[in-house]
Design a protein around this motif. Structure first.
Motif, PDB file in Angstrom:
ATOM      1  N   PRO A  75       0.827  -1.212   0.000  1.00  0.00           N
ATOM      2  CA  PRO A  75       0.000   0.000   0.000  1.00  0.00           C
ATOM      3  C   PRO A  75       0.860   1.260   0.000  1.00  0.00           C
ATOM      4  O   PRO A  75       1.987   1.251   0.504  1.00  0.00           O
ATOM      5  CB  PRO A  75      -0.807  -0.123   1.296  1.00  0.00           C
ATOM      6  N   ARG A  76       0.362   2.326  -0.554  1.00  0.00           N
ATOM      7  CA  ARG A  76       1.056   3.605  -0.566  1.00  0.00           C
ATOM      8  C   ARG A  76       0.824   4.316   0.777  1.00  0.00           C
ATOM      9  O   ARG A  76      -0.298   4.428   1.256  1.00  0.00           O
ATOM     10  CB  ARG A  76       0.549   4.472  -1.715  1.00  0.00           C
ATOM     11  N   LYS A  77       1.889   4.788   1.389  1.00  0.00           N
ATOM     12  CA  LYS A  77       1.810   5.473   2.669  1.00  0.00           C
ATOM     13  C   LYS A  77       2.548   6.805   2.600  1.00  0.00           C
ATOM     14  O   LYS A  77       3.322   7.061   1.684  1.00  0.00           O
ATOM     15  CB  LYS A  77       2.431   4.608   3.782  1.00  0.00           C
ATOM     16  N   LEU A  78       2.311   7.652   3.605  1.00  0.00           N
ATOM     17  CA  LEU A  78       3.083   8.869   3.827  1.00  0.00           C
ATOM     18  C   LEU A  78       4.088   8.605   4.942  1.00  0.00           C
ATOM     19  O   LEU A  78       3.874   7.732   5.790  1.00  0.00           O
ATOM     20  CB  LEU A  78       2.158  10.021   4.218  1.00  0.00           C
ATOM     21  N   ILE A  79       5.171   9.360   4.962  1.00  0.00           N
ATOM     22  CA  ILE A  79       6.204   9.145   5.967  1.00  0.00           C
ATOM     23  C   ILE A  79       5.637   9.276   7.377  1.00  0.00           C
ATOM     24  O   ILE A  79       5.953   8.475   8.266  1.00  0.00           O
ATOM     25  CB  ILE A  79       7.379  10.116   5.745  1.00  0.00           C
ATOM     26  N   ALA A  80       4.775  10.246   7.620  1.00  0.00           N
ATOM     27  CA  ALA A  80       4.207  10.439   8.951  1.00  0.00           C
ATOM     28  C   ALA A  80       3.378   9.242   9.390  1.00  0.00           C
ATOM     29  O   ALA A  80       3.257   8.960  10.592  1.00  0.00           O
ATOM     30  CB  ALA A  80       3.356  11.705   8.979  1.00  0.00           C
ATOM     31  N   PHE A  96       5.386  -1.460   2.578  1.00  0.00           N
ATOM     32  CA  PHE A  96       4.584  -0.383   2.010  1.00  0.00           C
ATOM     33  C   PHE A  96       5.434   0.412   1.034  1.00  0.00           C
ATOM     34  O   PHE A  96       6.646   0.195   0.927  1.00  0.00           O
ATOM     35  CB  PHE A  96       4.046   0.531   3.118  1.00  0.00           C
ATOM     36  N   GLN A  97       4.780   1.321   0.310  1.00  0.00           N
ATOM     37  CA  GLN A  97       5.482   2.181  -0.636  1.00  0.00           C
ATOM     38  C   GLN A  97       5.415   3.634  -0.166  1.00  0.00           C
ATOM     39  O   GLN A  97       4.445   4.056   0.461  1.00  0.00           O
ATOM     40  CB  GLN A  97       4.850   2.083  -2.021  1.00  0.00           C
ATOM     41  N   LEU A  98       6.462   4.376  -0.484  1.00  0.00           N
ATOM     42  CA  LEU A  98       6.500   5.818  -0.258  1.00  0.00           C
ATOM     43  C   LEU A  98       6.799   6.517  -1.583  1.00  0.00           C
ATOM     44  O   LEU A  98       7.626   6.033  -2.363  1.00  0.00           O
ATOM     45  CB  LEU A  98       7.597   6.200   0.748  1.00  0.00           C
ATOM     46  N   LYS A 206      23.813  15.370  -7.660  1.00  0.00           N
ATOM     47  CA  LYS A 206      22.895  15.259  -8.803  1.00  0.00           C
ATOM     48  C   LYS A 206      21.669  14.404  -8.486  1.00  0.00           C
ATOM     49  O   LYS A 206      20.673  14.452  -9.200  1.00  0.00           O
ATOM     50  CB  LYS A 206      23.635  14.693 -10.016  1.00  0.00           C
ATOM     51  N   THR A 207      21.765  13.596  -7.404  1.00  0.00           N
ATOM     52  CA  THR A 207      20.609  12.771  -7.022  1.00  0.00           C
ATOM     53  C   THR A 207      19.609  13.551  -6.172  1.00  0.00           C
ATOM     54  O   THR A 207      18.461  13.098  -6.002  1.00  0.00           O
ATOM     55  CB  THR A 207      21.062  11.532  -6.221  1.00  0.00           C
ATOM     56  N   LEU A 208      20.028  14.698  -5.651  1.00  0.00           N
ATOM     57  CA  LEU A 208      19.160  15.462  -4.762  1.00  0.00           C
ATOM     58  C   LEU A 208      17.932  15.985  -5.498  1.00  0.00           C
ATOM     59  O   LEU A 208      17.999  16.352  -6.675  1.00  0.00           O
ATOM     60  CB  LEU A 208      19.929  16.628  -4.140  1.00  0.00           C
ATOM     61  N   PHE A 209      16.818  15.994  -4.788  1.00  0.00           N
ATOM     62  CA  PHE A 209      15.524  16.510  -5.275  1.00  0.00           C
ATOM     63  C   PHE A 209      14.913  15.640  -6.372  1.00  0.00           C
ATOM     64  O   PHE A 209      13.950  16.057  -7.009  1.00  0.00           O
ATOM     65  CB  PHE A 209      15.652  17.964  -5.731  1.00  0.00           C
ATOM     66  N   SER A 210      15.485  14.452  -6.576  1.00  0.00           N
ATOM     67  CA  SER A 210      14.842  13.499  -7.492  1.00  0.00           C
ATOM     68  C   SER A 210      13.783  12.724  -6.715  1.00  0.00           C
ATOM     69  O   SER A 210      13.964  12.392  -5.548  1.00  0.00           O
ATOM     70  CB  SER A 210      15.874  12.551  -8.100  1.00  0.00           C
ATOM     71  N   GLN A 211      12.671  12.455  -7.372  1.00  0.00           N
ATOM     72  CA  GLN A 211      11.524  11.829  -6.720  1.00  0.00           C
ATOM     73  C   GLN A 211      11.440  10.357  -7.100  1.00  0.00           C
ATOM     74  O   GLN A 211      11.639   9.987  -8.262  1.00  0.00           O
ATOM     75  CB  GLN A 211      10.234  12.555  -7.117  1.00  0.00           C
ATOM     76  N   HIS A 212      11.131   9.512  -6.111  1.00  0.00           N
ATOM     77  CA  HIS A 212      11.147   8.067  -6.319  1.00  0.00           C
ATOM     78  C   HIS A 212       9.957   7.392  -5.641  1.00  0.00           C
ATOM     79  O   HIS A 212       9.404   7.906  -4.665  1.00  0.00           O
ATOM     80  CB  HIS A 212      12.442   7.465  -5.761  1.00  0.00           C
ATOM     81  N   ILE A 213       9.593   6.229  -6.181  1.00  0.00           N
ATOM     82  CA  ILE A 213       8.668   5.331  -5.507  1.00  0.00           C
ATOM     83  C   ILE A 213       9.532   4.287  -4.819  1.00  0.00           C
ATOM     84  O   ILE A 213      10.294   3.566  -5.472  1.00  0.00           O
ATOM     85  CB  ILE A 213       7.694   4.654  -6.493  1.00  0.00           C
ATOM     86  N   VAL A 214       9.429   4.220  -3.505  1.00  0.00           N
ATOM     87  CA  VAL A 214      10.313   3.376  -2.707  1.00  0.00           C
ATOM     88  C   VAL A 214       9.488   2.322  -1.979  1.00  0.00           C
ATOM     89  O   VAL A 214       8.529   2.656  -1.278  1.00  0.00           O
ATOM     90  CB  VAL A 214      11.101   4.222  -1.677  1.00  0.00           C
ATOM     91  N   LYS A 215       9.844   1.058  -2.187  1.00  0.00           N
ATOM     92  CA  LYS A 215       9.214   0.001  -1.402  1.00  0.00           C
ATOM     93  C   LYS A 215      10.036  -0.204  -0.138  1.00  0.00           C
ATOM     94  O   LYS A 215      11.257  -0.360  -0.202  1.00  0.00           O
ATOM     95  CB  LYS A 215       9.125  -1.310  -2.195  1.00  0.00           C
TER      96      LYS A 215
END
Length: 257
Positions: A75-80, A96-98, A206-215
């Protein structure tokens, strides 16, 4: 490997079961490996395989499966929500995924008061991926009591991820980190060895501010006499914005506005 061929049944006794990136099996010095053992279970397995079992599909229990532990979609979750929902506090780990953004790489930090920098990789046996230590002019794999001339460096990098609700530090392992920075740990180690550290830091920046789907795998552990939830990255990939937009439209339609 030299004693087994395709369609053989391999039985392993006294194997250590771990939970690294989902599930892992490791042999020990007391492990016994048999090819085509004379056991009823082995005969039944071979018969099942030859009668159509070779065409069966399976759900992986390691990082490649993409499922949530038992095979269900993560399931997709938020960090909080990791804290508010108590994820990882049960006896079994939570998956879960973030959708989150890289905000900081520990590898770019300057050395601390003791002159040490946080490690972003480790030295490994190229065959087993287990840690080796420097010894003389070579390297020693203490788990196998094996000496070797060369080693392989593998990523084990600590990154800070953020979303609109909070932040979390998680470790990115070799395969995902190599894709993230665009080079192997051995190649990046050569850059770190230069007197001018700017090129090494640029790779991480160069990796900073890149957005990812993380399991993520979350599991409670004991640390310094306290229980804490440790979050480990199982796998990660850049955000597919077309796919995200499609999923968002489907959620909007569910409200039947």
């Amino acid at each position: 490997e030299s004693h087994a061929s395709a369609n053989d049944v391999v039985a392993i006794r006294s194997v250590r079961v771990g939970d690294y990136q989902g599930c892992s099996l490791n042999t020990t010095r007391s492990s016994i490996i048999q090819v085509n053992p004379e056991l009823p279970e082995a005969a039944a397995l071979k018969e099942w395989y030859s009668s159509g079992g070779d065409k069966a599909t399976f759900t992986s229990v390691s990082s490649g499966g993409g499922g949530a532990g038992g095979g269900a979609a993560a399931p997709r979750k938020l960090i909080a929500e990791i804290e508010t929902e108590g994820l990882g506090t049960d006896t079994k780990p939570s998956y879960f995924q973030l959708k989150c953004t890289i905000a900081y790489c520990s590898a770019t930090a300057d050395a601390g008061p003791e002159g040490k920098k946080r490690a972003w990789c480790y030295t490994a046996n190229p065959e087993t991926k287990k840690k080796v230590v420097a010894q003389g002019q070579g390297w020693m794999d203490e788990s196998a009591n094996k000496y070797m001339d060369t080693c392989q460096r593998r990523y084990i990098s600590n990154l800070k991820f953020v979303d609109e609700t909070g932040q979390i530090f998680m470790t990115v392992f070799d395969e995902d980190c190599a894709k993230l920075v665009g080079m192997s740990a051995d190649e990046l180690y050569e850059l770190e060895g230069k007197q001018d550290q700017s090129e090494f830091k640029d790779v991480w920046n160069k990796t900073l501010f890149s957005q990812h789907i993380v399991k993520v795998r979350a599991k409670s552990e004991r640390w310094e006499e306290k229980d804490r939830v440790k979050c480990t990255i199982v796998n990660m990939a850049p955000v597919n914005y077309a796919g995200e937009n499609k999923a968002l439209l489907e959620r909007i339609r569910a409200y039947k506005l």
